[in-house]
Design an enzyme around this catalytic site. Structure first.
Site, mmCIF file in Angstrom:
data_model
loop_
_atom_site.group_PDB
_atom_site.id
_atom_site.type_symbol
_atom_site.label_atom_id
_atom_site.label_comp_id
_atom_site.label_asym_id
_atom_site.label_seq_id
_atom_site.Cartn_x
_atom_site.Cartn_y
_atom_site.Cartn_z
ATOM 1 N N GLU A 80 31.158 -7.077 73.625
ATOM 2 C CA GLU A 80 30.203 -6.063 73.308
ATOM 3 C C GLU A 80 29.101 -5.935 74.205
ATOM 4 O O GLU A 80 28.523 -6.974 74.757
ATOM 5 C CB GLU A 80 29.405 -6.467 71.831
ATOM 6 C CG GLU A 80 28.598 -5.427 71.402
ATOM 7 C CD GLU A 80 27.942 -5.798 70.149
ATOM 8 O OE1 GLU A 80 28.214 -6.576 69.569
ATOM 9 O OE2 GLU A 80 27.014 -5.074 69.684
ATOM 10 N N ARG A 90 35.557 -21.952 70.383
ATOM 11 C CA ARG A 90 34.870 -21.332 71.561
ATOM 12 C C ARG A 90 34.201 -22.415 72.234
ATOM 13 O O ARG A 90 34.258 -23.489 72.078
ATOM 14 C CB ARG A 90 33.603 -20.545 70.934
ATOM 15 C CG ARG A 90 32.866 -21.294 70.236
ATOM 16 C CD ARG A 90 31.442 -20.607 69.695
ATOM 17 N NE ARG A 90 31.674 -19.130 69.189
ATOM 18 C CZ ARG A 90 31.352 -18.095 69.879
ATOM 19 N NH1 ARG A 90 30.224 -18.105 70.836
ATOM 20 N NH2 ARG A 90 31.470 -16.986 69.209
ATOM 21 N N LYS A 117 23.917 -15.026 72.676
ATOM 22 C CA LYS A 117 23.565 -13.811 73.480
ATOM 23 C C LYS A 117 21.792 -13.658 72.842
ATOM 24 O O LYS A 117 20.895 -13.288 73.469
ATOM 25 C CB LYS A 117 23.982 -12.699 73.251
ATOM 26 C CG LYS A 117 25.446 -12.783 74.296
ATOM 27 C CD LYS A 117 25.841 -11.033 74.210
ATOM 28 C CE LYS A 117 27.338 -11.320 74.120
ATOM 29 N NZ LYS A 117 27.926 -10.017 73.797
HETATM 30 P P1 ATP Z 1 27.302 -13.463 70.207
HETATM 31 O O1 ATP Z 1 26.894 -14.635 70.953
HETATM 32 O O2 ATP Z 1 26.298 -12.184 70.084
HETATM 33 O O3 ATP Z 1 27.904 -13.732 69.267
HETATM 34 P P2 ATP Z 1 29.904 -12.990 71.269
HETATM 35 O O4 ATP Z 1 30.482 -14.282 71.694
HETATM 36 O O5 ATP Z 1 30.493 -12.216 69.926
HETATM 37 O O6 ATP Z 1 28.198 -12.826 71.186
HETATM 38 P P3 ATP Z 1 31.211 -10.642 72.546
HETATM 39 O O7 ATP Z 1 30.633 -9.809 73.486
HETATM 40 O O8 ATP Z 1 31.651 -9.976 71.153
HETATM 41 O O9 ATP Z 1 30.098 -11.847 72.399
HETATM 42 O O10 ATP Z 1 32.493 -11.632 73.187
HETATM 43 C C1 ATP Z 1 33.404 -11.107 74.078
HETATM 44 C C2 ATP Z 1 34.706 -12.255 73.748
HETATM 45 O O11 ATP Z 1 34.287 -13.282 74.408
HETATM 46 C C3 ATP Z 1 35.087 -12.267 72.350
HETATM 47 O O12 ATP Z 1 36.467 -12.166 72.450
HETATM 48 C C4 ATP Z 1 34.844 -13.957 72.271
HETATM 49 O O13 ATP Z 1 35.634 -14.283 71.321
HETATM 50 C C5 ATP Z 1 34.676 -14.461 73.443
HETATM 51 N N1 ATP Z 1 33.517 -15.275 73.764
HETATM 52 C C6 ATP Z 1 32.053 -15.190 73.474
HETATM 53 N N2 ATP Z 1 31.472 -16.611 73.330
HETATM 54 C C7 ATP Z 1 32.437 -17.374 73.611
HETATM 55 C C8 ATP Z 1 32.476 -18.821 73.868
HETATM 56 N N3 ATP Z 1 31.350 -19.523 73.667
HETATM 57 N N4 ATP Z 1 33.680 -19.321 74.247
HETATM 58 C C9 ATP Z 1 34.706 -18.749 74.241
HETATM 59 N N5 ATP Z 1 35.035 -17.382 74.373
HETATM 60 C C10 ATP Z 1 33.865 -16.857 73.713
HETATM 61 MG MG MG Z 2 31.353 -10.841 69.210
#
Ligand code: ATP
Ligand code: MG
Length: 573
Positions: free
Chosen positions: A50, A278, A288
């Protein structure tokens, strides 16, 4: 200039791969699907950020996983911006995300995709659901709706608007789209099951009204699809075969399946969702929202502050794409949440920089050393090997003379026995040059040592074959030729292992007050004069450093990437 060795990635074929190591659970699924000719044997993944912030090291894990699997199986990987929330999204983020993925060394399939390109299609499908009696317009507030959802152990309460006629729903939904209603006054909900033990199936919201300008669709829409309604459908439209996501979406899967059941045409391939744990890193925050807070409150100097766990921050700090990819490989994929020691990330960058960086001499806290028996006005050059780890790196000439700088803490007026550096009457080798003996020193009125006097033994020049040994070797810089530079000593941003994990305390209470120390009059060997932003070096005996983009022709700035050794591991013990 920084030499970016192109990390071609692991384009190994499946056979080779399975011979080398056992498959992880995602590879096993993909391989089985290939063998069963599912999706016609295609492998098509995607990375769906996003655009509401900069990417961080957790995203890097997901990028390495998705793009890496596509390479491994000769498939494709889309970059798709999940841009369904216009309020928080911005083109600045879109651009930074593209830059970071490319910097890591990955290329997306075709062109960047955007969920916002599917707004028309999603709207059509929503109309179809309404016609089939599977979606309805609800006039209640979000608060009322969530209250009626109840708790998993008890059925929820049905909305009084749940049984509106198809005609009324079609009319209201169209008028929602046409902008007749205010934000928050109506939503479109899927009509599924208000007593399901899975809360996500209790008539989830599909659309909300938001009179907000979108960074791509402008003012065309004032209703926006919810993430849950957009996500799986986007995967289906792009013919994604395997949709990898983090564990918290496992519980959403039945809902995603329900949506797909309504729209997937017979015979079409259908995306398969696979959840993985994650990445959580110690001494780091990764949400974020929290990172944005650090930026907006000026606690760090922007998203690319070298203390941030963002990809742009790590890049500015001196991390290489290879070190991040190696780190991602090392941690692998798991099905259970865990925390990775940030020391492992630091180890990965140390390991790579050790292979590729030129060793240079830089004195961070200089004190003068004068060789009293070295002829005045004489200069000579000594030869130093650029990188003992790389036999093709060659050597360079470094000026040596009567007046030098050494590190202040390499001298002690009254050293203990085990101090193998300089003190009155003691001998050390000056790296690549001679053995010197300390004969005296001078202090100012505050008791600070200002000059150290030594004699040198001309017979002991390095490489001359003289075998006399001394315990300590110091780095140094010739005073006349030295160039001045600023050095920013970066350390971990938090001094707590889990800054966001304390119940009654804000994560900002755990900021490390020593996360940045600026040294302004460091002395460097003249070789560094033309170093360019991004170039990386090992400062002998100190650590790995890279040139910061703040540098200008007359003012060099270096960032410390990592010290040579992990001082945190020691502290912890
Ligand atoms: P927020 O911190 O707002 O929850 P988010 O992690 O959902 O953000 P996105 O931009 O939706 O952020 O993430 C894009 C992709 O990165 C998604 O497929 C998510 O699963 C993956 N992702 C995000 N954070 C992690 C993490 N800590 N480890 C592994 N994958 C991640
Ligand atoms: Mg997300």
């Amino acid at each position: 200039m920084l030499k970016l060795t192109n990390f071609a990635g692991s384009n190994k074929n499946i056979m080779e791969n399975s011979e080398k190591r056992s498959l992880n659970f995602i590879e096993a699924i993909i391989q089985e699907d290939i063998e069963n000719k599912k999706n016609g044997g295609r492998v098509h993944l995607r990375f769906p950020p996003e655009p509401n912030g900069y990417l961080h090291i957790g995203h890097a894990k997901s990028i390495c996983l998705n793009f890496g699997l596509a390479e491994e199986y000769g498939g494709k990987c889309n970059l798709r911006f999940d841009d369904t929330n216009p309020v928080k999204e911005d083109v600045e983020y879109v651009d930074s995300i593209k830059e970071d993925i490319q910097w890591l060394g990955f290329r997306w399939n075709d062109k960047p995709y955007y969920a916002s390109d599917y707004f028309d299609q999603l709207y059509e499908w929503a109309v179809q659901l309404i016609k089939e009696g599977k979606a309805y317009v609800d006039d209640q507030t979000q608060e009322e709706i969530s209250e009626q959802r109840g708790v998993p152990t008890r059925p929820g309460i049905e909305s009084p608007f749940r049984n509106r006629s198809v005609e009324e729903n079609l009319d209201l939904f169209e008028r929602m789209k046409n902008g007749e209603f205010e934000d928050g006054s109506k939503v479109l909900r899927a009509k599924i099951d208000m007593s399901s033990p899975n809360m996500h199936l209790r008539d989830p919201i599909m659309y909300r009204i938001l009179h907000a300008e979108h960074h791509r669709t402008g003012n065309k829409w004032c209703i926006y699809p919810m993430y849950d309604w957009a996500h799986g459908q986007s995967d289906y439209i792009e013919r994604i075969t395997h949709s990898l996501c983090t564990l918290e979406f496992e519980i959403h899967r039945p809902l995603y399946d329900w949506f797909l059941d309504q729209i997937v045409k017979e015979g079409d391939d259908r995306p398969r969702q696979i959840e993985f744990a994650r990445l959580n890193l110690s001494y780091t925050v990764m949400s974020k929202r929290k990172l944005l807070q650090l930026v907006e409150e000026g606690i760090v100097n922007g998203w690319d502050d070298p203390r941030m766990p963002t990809i742009s921050g790590l890049r500015r700090r001196g991390y290489t794409p290879e070190s991040i990819r190696n780190f991602a490989d090392r941690i692998g994929v798991a099905k259970r949440d865990n925390v990775i020691d940030v020391g492992l990330l630091e180890f990965s960058v140390r390991e790579h920089l050790n292979k590729i960086t030129t060793r240079v001499m830089a004195v961070l806290d200089p004190v003068k050393l004068i060789i009293t028996n070295y002829p005045e006005g004489k200069m000579e050059e000594v030869e130093l090997i650029n990188n003992p780890e790389d036999e093709n790196s060659g050597s360079r000439k470094v000026p040596f003379g009567r007046e030098l700088y050494i590190e202040r803490d390499d001298f002690m007026e009254d050293p203990p026995k085990k101090f193998f550096r300089l003190g009155p009457g003691r001998e050390v080798r000056l790296k690549g040059a001679y053995i010197v003996k300390c004969e005296g020193f001078k202090k100012d009125d505050d008791g600070r040592v200002t000059e150290i006097y030594c004699t040198y033994d001309p017979e002991t020049k390095s490489g001359s074959g003289v075998t006399r040994k001394v315990k300590g070797t110091l780095h140094w810089v010739a005073a006349d030729q030295a160039i001045d530079a600023e050095v920013r000593l970066y350390d971990r941003l938090f001094s707590d292992e889990d800054p966001a994990g304390h119940k009654d305390k804000d994560f900002k209470e755990f900021l490390n007050p020593e996360s940045l120390k600026v040294l302004r009059h460091c002395k460097m060997e003249p070789f560094l004069k033309d170093a360019q932003a991004g170039e990386k070096f090992q400062f002998q005996r100190i650590g790995y450093f890279c040139v910061d983009p703040d540098s200008s022709e007359n003012h060099l700035v270096f960032n410390r990437t990592v010290p040579l050794r992990d001082s945190w591991a020691k502290k912890k013990k």
